[in-house]
Design a protein around this motif. Structure first.
Motif, mmCIF file in Angstrom:
data_model
loop_
_atom_site.group_PDB
_atom_site.id
_atom_site.type_symbol
_atom_site.label_atom_id
_atom_site.label_comp_id
_atom_site.label_asym_id
_atom_site.label_seq_id
_atom_site.Cartn_x
_atom_site.Cartn_y
_atom_site.Cartn_z
ATOM 1 N N THR A 159 0.878 -1.162 0.000
ATOM 2 C CA THR A 159 0.000 0.000 0.000
ATOM 3 C C THR A 159 0.916 1.213 0.000
ATOM 4 O OG1 THR A 159 -1.683 -1.218 1.207
ATOM 5 C CG2 THR A 159 -1.888 1.179 1.182
ATOM 6 N N ALA A 160 1.093 1.809 -1.173
ATOM 7 C CA ALA A 160 2.124 2.831 -1.361
ATOM 8 C C ALA A 160 1.642 4.251 -1.076
ATOM 9 C CB ALA A 160 2.665 2.751 -2.792
ATOM 10 N N PHE A 161 0.342 4.479 -1.110
ATOM 11 C CA PHE A 161 -0.158 5.847 -1.027
ATOM 12 C C PHE A 161 -1.219 5.987 0.050
ATOM 13 C CE2 PHE A 161 1.411 5.379 -5.355
ATOM 14 C CZ PHE A 161 2.255 6.476 -5.439
ATOM 15 N N GLY A 162 -1.323 7.202 0.578
ATOM 16 C CA GLY A 162 -2.377 7.527 1.523
ATOM 17 C C GLY A 162 -3.682 7.774 0.797
ATOM 18 N N GLU A 163 -4.755 7.840 1.557
ATOM 19 C CA GLU A 163 -6.077 8.058 0.952
ATOM 20 C C GLU A 163 -6.139 9.395 0.221
ATOM 21 O OE1 GLU A 163 -9.523 6.347 -0.141
ATOM 22 O OE2 GLU A 163 -7.927 5.429 1.019
ATOM 23 N N ASP A 164 -5.367 10.374 0.681
ATOM 24 C CA ASP A 164 -5.343 11.677 0.018
ATOM 25 C C ASP A 164 -4.667 11.607 -1.356
ATOM 26 O OD1 ASP A 164 -2.925 11.140 1.391
ATOM 27 O OD2 ASP A 164 -2.382 13.260 1.320
ATOM 28 N N GLU A 165 -4.016 10.486 -1.663
ATOM 29 C CA GLU A 165 -3.345 10.289 -2.954
ATOM 30 C C GLU A 165 -4.011 9.163 -3.759
ATOM 31 O OE1 GLU A 165 1.242 11.221 -1.941
ATOM 32 O OE2 GLU A 165 0.358 9.521 -0.850
ATOM 33 N N LEU A 166 -5.285 8.977 -3.542
ATOM 34 C CA LEU A 166 -6.025 7.883 -4.185
ATOM 35 C C LEU A 166 -5.921 7.944 -5.706
ATOM 36 C CD1 LEU A 166 -7.844 5.427 -3.784
ATOM 37 C CD2 LEU A 166 -9.799 6.983 -3.703
ATOM 38 N N THR A 167 -6.010 9.134 -6.291
ATOM 39 C CA THR A 167 -5.903 9.265 -7.746
ATOM 40 C C THR A 167 -4.540 8.807 -8.232
ATOM 41 O OG1 THR A 167 -7.472 11.099 -7.731
ATOM 42 C CG2 THR A 167 -6.071 10.882 -9.680
ATOM 43 N N SER A 200 -8.337 2.674 1.073
ATOM 44 C CA SER A 200 -9.668 2.203 0.665
ATOM 45 C C SER A 200 -9.567 1.071 -0.356
ATOM 46 C CB SER A 200 -10.521 3.346 0.107
ATOM 47 O OG SER A 200 -9.904 3.920 -1.038
ATOM 48 N N LEU A 201 -8.578 1.154 -1.237
ATOM 49 C CA LEU A 201 -8.365 0.070 -2.205
ATOM 50 C C LEU A 201 -7.878 -1.191 -1.497
ATOM 51 C CD1 LEU A 201 -6.607 2.165 -5.009
ATOM 52 C CD2 LEU A 201 -8.988 1.366 -4.981
ATOM 53 N N LEU A 202 -7.021 -1.003 -0.506
ATOM 54 C CA LEU A 202 -6.539 -2.134 0.296
ATOM 55 C C LEU A 202 -7.714 -2.808 0.999
ATOM 56 C CD1 LEU A 202 -4.311 -3.849 1.679
ATOM 57 C CD2 LEU A 202 -4.210 -2.042 3.428
ATOM 58 N N ALA A 203 -8.598 -2.011 1.599
ATOM 59 C CA ALA A 203 -9.754 -2.577 2.309
ATOM 60 C C ALA A 203 -10.606 -3.425 1.368
ATOM 61 C CB ALA A 203 -10.582 -1.457 2.940
ATOM 62 N N ALA A 204 -10.819 -2.944 0.147
ATOM 63 C CA ALA A 204 -11.609 -3.703 -0.820
ATOM 64 C C ALA A 204 -10.903 -5.008 -1.193
ATOM 65 C CB ALA A 204 -11.863 -2.862 -2.072
ATOM 66 N N GLU A 205 -9.570 -4.981 -1.309
ATOM 67 C CA GLU A 205 -8.814 -6.196 -1.616
ATOM 68 C C GLU A 205 -8.901 -7.183 -0.450
ATOM 69 O OE1 GLU A 205 -6.778 -6.754 -4.853
ATOM 70 O OE2 GLU A 205 -8.603 -5.540 -4.984
ATOM 71 N N LEU A 206 -8.697 -6.692 0.769
ATOM 72 C CA LEU A 206 -8.688 -7.579 1.939
ATOM 73 C C LEU A 206 -10.063 -8.161 2.241
ATOM 74 C CD1 LEU A 206 -6.246 -5.734 4.356
ATOM 75 C CD2 LEU A 206 -5.782 -7.658 2.808
ATOM 76 N N ALA A 207 -11.119 -7.508 1.770
ATOM 77 C CA ALA A 207 -12.477 -8.037 1.979
ATOM 78 C C ALA A 207 -12.651 -9.379 1.271
ATOM 79 C CB ALA A 207 -13.512 -7.032 1.481
ATOM 80 N N ASP A 256 -4.312 5.018 -8.014
ATOM 81 C CA ASP A 256 -5.063 4.396 -9.097
ATOM 82 C C ASP A 256 -4.284 4.461 -10.414
ATOM 83 O OD1 ASP A 256 -7.496 3.160 -10.096
ATOM 84 O OD2 ASP A 256 -7.872 5.081 -11.103
ATOM 85 N N LYS A 257 -3.718 5.619 -10.730
ATOM 86 C CA LYS A 257 -2.983 5.774 -11.989
ATOM 87 C C LYS A 257 -1.680 4.986 -12.016
ATOM 88 C CE LYS A 257 -4.922 10.117 -13.360
ATOM 89 N NZ LYS A 257 -4.773 11.419 -13.905
ATOM 90 N N SER A 258 -1.047 4.813 -10.866
ATOM 91 C CA SER A 258 0.235 4.103 -10.821
ATOM 92 C C SER A 258 0.070 2.617 -10.482
ATOM 93 C CB SER A 258 1.166 4.776 -9.807
ATOM 94 O OG SER A 258 0.644 4.665 -8.501
ATOM 95 N N LEU A 259 -1.162 2.167 -10.392
ATOM 96 C CA LEU A 259 -1.480 0.780 -10.049
ATOM 97 C C LEU A 259 -0.763 0.350 -8.771
ATOM 98 C CD1 LEU A 259 -1.732 -0.915 -13.541
ATOM 99 C CD2 LEU A 259 -3.586 -0.320 -11.976
ATOM 100 N N HIS A 260 -1.047 1.111 -7.731
ATOM 101 C CA HIS A 260 -0.672 0.791 -6.359
ATOM 102 C C HIS A 260 -1.959 0.808 -5.537
ATOM 103 C CE1 HIS A 260 3.738 0.831 -6.300
ATOM 104 N NE2 HIS A 260 3.691 1.809 -7.191
ATOM 105 N N LEU A 261 -1.832 0.533 -4.269
ATOM 106 C CA LEU A 261 -2.985 0.578 -3.390
ATOM 107 C C LEU A 261 -2.907 1.777 -2.451
ATOM 108 C CD1 LEU A 261 -3.276 -3.209 -2.445
ATOM 109 C CD2 LEU A 261 -4.630 -1.940 -4.123
ATOM 110 N N ALA A 262 -4.064 2.242 -2.034
ATOM 111 C CA ALA A 262 -4.260 3.217 -0.970
ATOM 112 C C ALA A 262 -5.202 2.526 0.026
ATOM 113 C CB ALA A 262 -4.879 4.493 -1.528
#
Length: 183
Positions: free
Chosen positions: A145-153, A164-171, A156-162
């Motif tokens: 998880t490379a970025f904070g939620e404030d860097e969500l865009t 909220s994206l991590l939470a969706a993956e871990l679900a 997404d563009k660099s194909l890393h996780l933030a």
């Protein structure tokens, strides 16, 4: 470090490959004096190996350790792999897992007595990964998880996780699996 015989790379970005030439240099010096020659075996996607040859181990940025100390006895040998492949490395089974990143990338699962130790590599949301883990005894997941939620865009563009994206993956994972977050 002298006991290392295999290096598994997830992808070609500098933060993931920078240690390879430095490790090869150090181990070369030690193994020249050893009674039995053992090269370092570098395992990665063909695209990752090609990037290393072209941009790093090219005798411009760093010496080409695939030809040193001699072309017929290099300290570094390159071994291409593919998603889905299972490797037998010194008594361990390692499975190559899919990853979604800006360059060709993989993760790895290592079969241990406690279950599978899974490393995602750098990846954005990765729907191909979770069906492969379903039904397995996963002992631990290490996910980036490379970025904070404030860097969500940017995530997404660099194909890393933030987060909220991590939470969706871990679900998609058994909630009792221990998770380590890296990057």
């Amino acid at each position: 470090m002298d006991a290392i015989d295999h290096i598994l790379l997830s992808h070609s970005h500098l933060d993931h490959v920078l240690g390879v030439p430095l490790l090869a240099d150090r181990i070369l010096r030690r193994r020249l004096a050893a009674p039995v020659w053992r090269p370092l075996r570098l395992h990665a996607l063909p695209e990752t190996l090609a990037a290393l040859r072209r941009h790093l181990l090219n005798d411009v940025i760093w010496p080409d350790f695939t030809r040193l100390p001699a072309a017929d006895r290099p300290i570094l040998t390159m071994h291409p792999l593919a998603v889905g492949e299972r490797l037998a490395l010194d008594g361990l089974t390692v499975e190559v897992l899919p990853a979604r990143h800006t360059v060709p990338a993989v993760g790895y699962a290592v079969d241990t007595p406690r279950g599978w130790w899974v490393y995602t590599g750098d990846t954005g949301p990765n729907p191909a990964l979770w069906p492969l883990l379903r039904g397995r005894r996963v002992a631990q997941l290490v996910i980036e998880t490379a970025f904070g939620e404030d860097e969500l865009t940017l995530a997404d563009k660099s194909l890393h996780l933030a987060p909220s994206l991590l939470a969706a993956e871990l679900a998609q994972l058994d909630p009792t699996v221990p998770v380590g977050i890296t990057h």
